[in-house]
Motif scaffolding. Structure first.
Motif, PDB file in Angstrom:
ATOM      1  N   SER A 138       0.830  -1.208   0.000  1.00  0.00           N
ATOM      2  CA  SER A 138       0.000   0.000   0.000  1.00  0.00           C
ATOM      3  C   SER A 138       0.867   1.261   0.000  1.00  0.00           C
ATOM      4  O   SER A 138       0.541   2.246  -0.672  1.00  0.00           O
ATOM      5  N   ASP A 139       1.968   1.226   0.758  1.00  0.00           N
ATOM      6  CA  ASP A 139       2.909   2.352   0.710  1.00  0.00           C
ATOM      7  C   ASP A 139       3.454   2.524  -0.702  1.00  0.00           C
ATOM      8  O   ASP A 139       3.555   3.644  -1.213  1.00  0.00           O
ATOM      9  N   LEU A 140       3.824   1.417  -1.325  1.00  0.00           N
ATOM     10  CA  LEU A 140       4.354   1.472  -2.688  1.00  0.00           C
ATOM     11  C   LEU A 140       3.316   2.035  -3.646  1.00  0.00           C
ATOM     12  O   LEU A 140       3.636   2.860  -4.512  1.00  0.00           O
ATOM     13  N   ASP A 141       2.066   1.613  -3.486  1.00  0.00           N
ATOM     14  CA  ASP A 141       0.991   2.141  -4.324  1.00  0.00           C
ATOM     15  C   ASP A 141       0.858   3.656  -4.147  1.00  0.00           C
ATOM     16  O   ASP A 141       0.669   4.395  -5.124  1.00  0.00           O
ATOM     17  N   ARG A 142       0.943   4.106  -2.894  1.00  0.00           N
ATOM     18  CA  ARG A 142       0.827   5.543  -2.643  1.00  0.00           C
ATOM     19  C   ARG A 142       1.975   6.304  -3.294  1.00  0.00           C
ATOM     20  O   ARG A 142       1.779   7.374  -3.892  1.00  0.00           O
ATOM     21  N   TYR A 143       3.185   5.760  -3.154  1.00  0.00           N
ATOM     22  CA  TYR A 143       4.339   6.443  -3.736  1.00  0.00           C
ATOM     23  C   TYR A 143       4.257   6.453  -5.266  1.00  0.00           C
ATOM     24  O   TYR A 143       4.447   7.510  -5.898  1.00  0.00           O
ATOM     25  N   THR A 144       3.990   5.310  -5.860  1.00  0.00           N
ATOM     26  CA  THR A 144       3.971   5.253  -7.325  1.00  0.00           C
ATOM     27  C   THR A 144       2.808   6.040  -7.910  1.00  0.00           C
ATOM     28  O   THR A 144       2.904   6.555  -9.031  1.00  0.00           O
ATOM     29  N   PHE A 145       1.697   6.154  -7.162  1.00  0.00           N
ATOM     30  CA  PHE A 145       0.635   7.044  -7.627  1.00  0.00           C
ATOM     31  C   PHE A 145       1.106   8.486  -7.573  1.00  0.00           C
ATOM     32  O   PHE A 145       0.937   9.260  -8.522  1.00  0.00           O
ATOM     33  N   GLY A 146       1.698   8.867  -6.448  1.00  0.00           N
ATOM     34  CA  GLY A 146       2.069  10.256  -6.227  1.00  0.00           C
ATOM     35  C   GLY A 146       3.045  10.798  -7.236  1.00  0.00           C
ATOM     36  O   GLY A 146       2.966  11.969  -7.628  1.00  0.00           O
ATOM     37  N   VAL A 147       3.996   9.958  -7.682  1.00  0.00           N
ATOM     38  CA  VAL A 147       5.037  10.456  -8.583  1.00  0.00           C
ATOM     39  C   VAL A 147       4.880   9.975 -10.024  1.00  0.00           C
ATOM     40  O   VAL A 147       5.630  10.419 -10.891  1.00  0.00           O
ATOM     41  N   ALA A 148       3.913   9.087 -10.295  1.00  0.00           N
ATOM     42  CA  ALA A 148       3.805   8.564 -11.654  1.00  0.00           C
ATOM     43  C   ALA A 148       2.363   8.295 -12.086  1.00  0.00           C
ATOM     44  O   ALA A 148       1.969   8.662 -13.190  1.00  0.00           O
ATOM     45  N   GLY A 149       1.581   7.641 -11.237  1.00  0.00           N
ATOM     46  CA  GLY A 149       0.197   7.384 -11.605  1.00  0.00           C
ATOM     47  C   GLY A 149      -0.544   8.675 -11.900  1.00  0.00           C
ATOM     48  O   GLY A 149      -1.346   8.761 -12.835  1.00  0.00           O
ATOM     49  N   ALA A 150      -0.264   9.706 -11.099  1.00  0.00           N
ATOM     50  CA  ALA A 150      -0.884  11.009 -11.321  1.00  0.00           C
ATOM     51  C   ALA A 150      -0.446  11.622 -12.645  1.00  0.00           C
ATOM     52  O   ALA A 150      -1.184  12.410 -13.248  1.00  0.00           O
ATOM     53  N   VAL A 151       0.747  11.267 -13.105  1.00  0.00           N
ATOM     54  CA  VAL A 151       1.202  11.734 -14.420  1.00  0.00           C
ATOM     55  C   VAL A 151       0.351  11.104 -15.520  1.00  0.00           C
ATOM     56  O   VAL A 151       0.005  11.761 -16.508  1.00  0.00           O
ATOM     57  N   GLY A 152       0.015   9.821 -15.338  1.00  0.00           N
ATOM     58  CA  GLY A 152      -0.878   9.173 -16.292  1.00  0.00           C
ATOM     59  C   GLY A 152      -2.207   9.903 -16.397  1.00  0.00           C
ATOM     60  O   GLY A 152      -2.752  10.090 -17.497  1.00  0.00           O
ATOM     61  N   LEU A 153      -2.744  10.335 -15.255  1.00  0.00           N
ATOM     62  CA  LEU A 153      -3.994  11.095 -15.263  1.00  0.00           C
ATOM     63  C   LEU A 153      -3.821  12.430 -15.976  1.00  0.00           C
ATOM     64  O   LEU A 153      -4.704  12.862 -16.733  1.00  0.00           O
ATOM     65  N   LEU A 154      -2.695  13.103 -15.745  1.00  0.00           N
ATOM     66  CA  LEU A 154      -2.446  14.375 -16.411  1.00  0.00           C
ATOM     67  C   LEU A 154      -2.359  14.180 -17.923  1.00  0.00           C
ATOM     68  O   LEU A 154      -2.930  14.964 -18.696  1.00  0.00           O
ATOM     69  N   LEU A 155      -1.645  13.143 -18.357  1.00  0.00           N
ATOM     70  CA  LEU A 155      -1.561  12.882 -19.793  1.00  0.00           C
ATOM     71  C   LEU A 155      -2.936  12.676 -20.395  1.00  0.00           C
ATOM     72  O   LEU A 155      -3.241  13.192 -21.481  1.00  0.00           O
ATOM     73  N   SER A 156      -3.789  11.930 -19.687  1.00  0.00           N
ATOM     74  CA  SER A 156      -5.146  11.718 -20.185  1.00  0.00           C
ATOM     75  C   SER A 156      -5.878  13.047 -20.351  1.00  0.00           C
ATOM     76  O   SER A 156      -6.609  13.254 -21.325  1.00  0.00           O
ATOM     77  N   ASP A 157      -5.678  13.959 -19.400  1.00  0.00           N
ATOM     78  CA  ASP A 157      -6.296  15.275 -19.513  1.00  0.00           C
ATOM     79  C   ASP A 157      -5.731  16.061 -20.695  1.00  0.00           C
ATOM     80  O   ASP A 157      -6.456  16.819 -21.362  1.00  0.00           O
ATOM     81  N   LEU A 158      -4.448  15.894 -20.977  1.00  0.00           N
ATOM     82  CA  LEU A 158      -3.844  16.582 -22.117  1.00  0.00           C
ATOM     83  C   LEU A 158      -4.400  16.055 -23.431  1.00  0.00           C
ATOM     84  O   LEU A 158      -4.641  16.826 -24.368  1.00  0.00           O
ATOM     85  N   TRP A 159      -4.598  14.732 -23.515  1.00  0.00           N
ATOM     86  CA  TRP A 159      -5.174  14.182 -24.758  1.00  0.00           C
ATOM     87  C   TRP A 159      -6.593  14.729 -24.960  1.00  0.00           C
ATOM     88  O   TRP A 159      -6.962  15.095 -26.077  1.00  0.00           O
ATOM     89  N   THR A 160      -7.370  14.763 -23.885  1.00  0.00           N
ATOM     90  CA  THR A 160      -8.741  15.265 -23.989  1.00  0.00           C
ATOM     91  C   THR A 160      -8.748  16.742 -24.369  1.00  0.00           C
ATOM     92  O   THR A 160      -9.544  17.181 -25.211  1.00  0.00           O
ATOM     93  N   TRP A 161      -7.860  17.516 -23.768  1.00  0.00           N
ATOM     94  CA  TRP A 161      -7.758  18.948 -24.086  1.00  0.00           C
ATOM     95  C   TRP A 161      -7.416  19.146 -25.557  1.00  0.00           C
ATOM     96  O   TRP A 161      -7.992  20.020 -26.217  1.00  0.00           O
ATOM     97  N   TYR A 162      -6.525  18.313 -26.078  1.00  0.00           N
ATOM     98  CA  TYR A 162      -6.037  18.545 -27.441  1.00  0.00           C
ATOM     99  C   TYR A 162      -7.060  18.158 -28.509  1.00  0.00           C
ATOM    100  O   TYR A 162      -7.338  18.932 -29.417  1.00  0.00           O
ATOM    101  N   ASP A 163      -7.611  16.947 -28.407  1.00  0.00           N
ATOM    102  CA  ASP A 163      -8.503  16.500 -29.487  1.00  0.00           C
ATOM    103  C   ASP A 163      -9.726  15.732 -29.012  1.00  0.00           C
ATOM    104  O   ASP A 163     -10.417  15.091 -29.807  1.00  0.00           O
ATOM    105  N   GLY A 164      -9.991  15.796 -27.702  1.00  0.00           N
ATOM    106  CA  GLY A 164     -11.184  15.145 -27.187  1.00  0.00           C
ATOM    107  C   GLY A 164     -11.048  13.667 -26.890  1.00  0.00           C
ATOM    108  O   GLY A 164     -12.027  13.016 -26.510  1.00  0.00           O
ATOM    109  N   THR A 165      -9.845  13.094 -27.035  1.00  0.00           N
ATOM    110  CA  THR A 165      -9.630  11.677 -26.758  1.00  0.00           C
ATOM    111  C   THR A 165      -9.994  11.357 -25.305  1.00  0.00           C
ATOM    112  O   THR A 165      -9.535  12.022 -24.377  1.00  0.00           O
ATOM    113  N   GLN A 166     -10.827  10.342 -25.110  1.00  0.00           N
ATOM    114  CA  GLN A 166     -11.228   9.901 -23.772  1.00  0.00           C
ATOM    115  C   GLN A 166     -10.493   8.603 -23.432  1.00  0.00           C
ATOM    116  O   GLN A 166     -10.285   7.746 -24.307  1.00  0.00           O
ATOM    117  N   THR A 167     -10.124   8.433 -22.171  1.00  0.00           N
ATOM    118  CA  THR A 167      -9.365   7.255 -21.762  1.00  0.00           C
ATOM    119  C   THR A 167      -9.912   6.673 -20.476  1.00  0.00           C
ATOM    120  O   THR A 167     -10.640   7.329 -19.732  1.00  0.00           O
TER     121      THR A 167
END
Length: 275
Positions: A138-167
């Protein structure tokens, strides 16, 4: 100063893995993704800095976070430098340039990048104060979310912002976590030398490989779900390299060689020069 050109040069110097897919993105999206990558690389260099103690790292990271949170229509010339004043000569170039990277993205998406970077800086500060002690999965999950999983979410928002791609956002988290887990495996020996161990108590490399494979399965589903276009072109490169690195580590290699990297990329339907 040509900010886009300077950003791409710093990208090339700091990470060929991400320089290649970012350099292939269309105008607008390229600046947004480059801004996000460089802002997060800027704080990552603080987290990993070999000469700063953990409390200093936490202070610097929280100062950056507060500065980003204060951004409305941009940042003054000295917005970040005041917080760096005692350490500017020891910080990495990409860190010192965070103001420029924060201004690189189009204004319609830049605040989302500031928000994500500010939140990540706060999470990094939390872990720095605890010397990155990972006791459980669970600690590992928290760390990997905080520094990387959240980046995946940001990328998804960038795709949606650019051309409407949903993920699928759960898969987006797995995309970031999977890449981070491979990095943890690849850097494990080096991390131990500096007194940091991201493996939960009792875990071996085999356990971390299983963790990485579970998350890379989500990353593969995420990548495969993307329609033809810039998001797919971007994601398939780091995913392919992460999976290739995991296979290399499992076979006793320390990392992928330069030739390995380009051999893997050549299998993809992207136009990349091996320069």
């Amino acid at each position: 100063m040509d900010l886009r050109r300077d950003a791409l040069q710093i990208l090339k110097e700091t990470s060929r893995t991400f320089y290649i897919p970012i350099s292939l993105l269309p105008a607008g999206l390229q600046e947004a993704v480059a801004s996000a990558y460089l802002c997060m690389r800027a704080i990552d260099e603080i987290e990993d800095h070999p000469e700063l103690d953990n409390l200093t790292k936490a202070k610097l990271l929280r100062t950056i976070s507060l500065t980003l949170q204060a951004g409305g229509d941009g940042f003054t010339v000295d917005a970040f430098s005041a917080g760096f004043s005692e350490h500017e000569n020891t910080l990495a170039e990409v860190t010192v340039g965070i103001r420029e990277w924060s201004l690189l993205a189009p204004e319609t998406i830049a605040p989302r990048i500031w928000d994500a970077t500010a939140a990540m800086a706060d999470r990094m500060a939390y872990w720095a104060e605890r010397n990155w002690k990972i006791y459980t999965e669970s600690d590992l999950d928290r760390y990997t979310f905080g520094v990387a999983g959240a980046v995946g979410l940001l990328l998804s928002d960038l795709w949606t912002w650019y051309d409407g791609t949903q993920t699928n956002r759960t898969q987006a988290i797995g995309f970031g976590r999977g890449l981070q887990a491979v990095n943890i495996l690849r850097n494990h020996t080096e991390d131990l030398r500096r007194g940091v161990d991201f493996f939960p108590e009792g875990w071996s490399a085999t356990n971390m490989q299983e963790y990485a494979r579970r998350n890379l399965a989500l990353a593969e589903a995420y990548t495969n779900s993307l329609p033809a276009g810039p998001a797919l072109d971007f994601c398939q490169i780091p995913f392919t390299l992460a999976y290739g690195t995991l296979e290399a580590l499992a076979n006793g290699k320390e990392k992928l060689s330069r030739s390995d990297v380009f051999a893997l990329i050549e299998q993809l339907d992207v136009n990349v020069k091996a320069s």
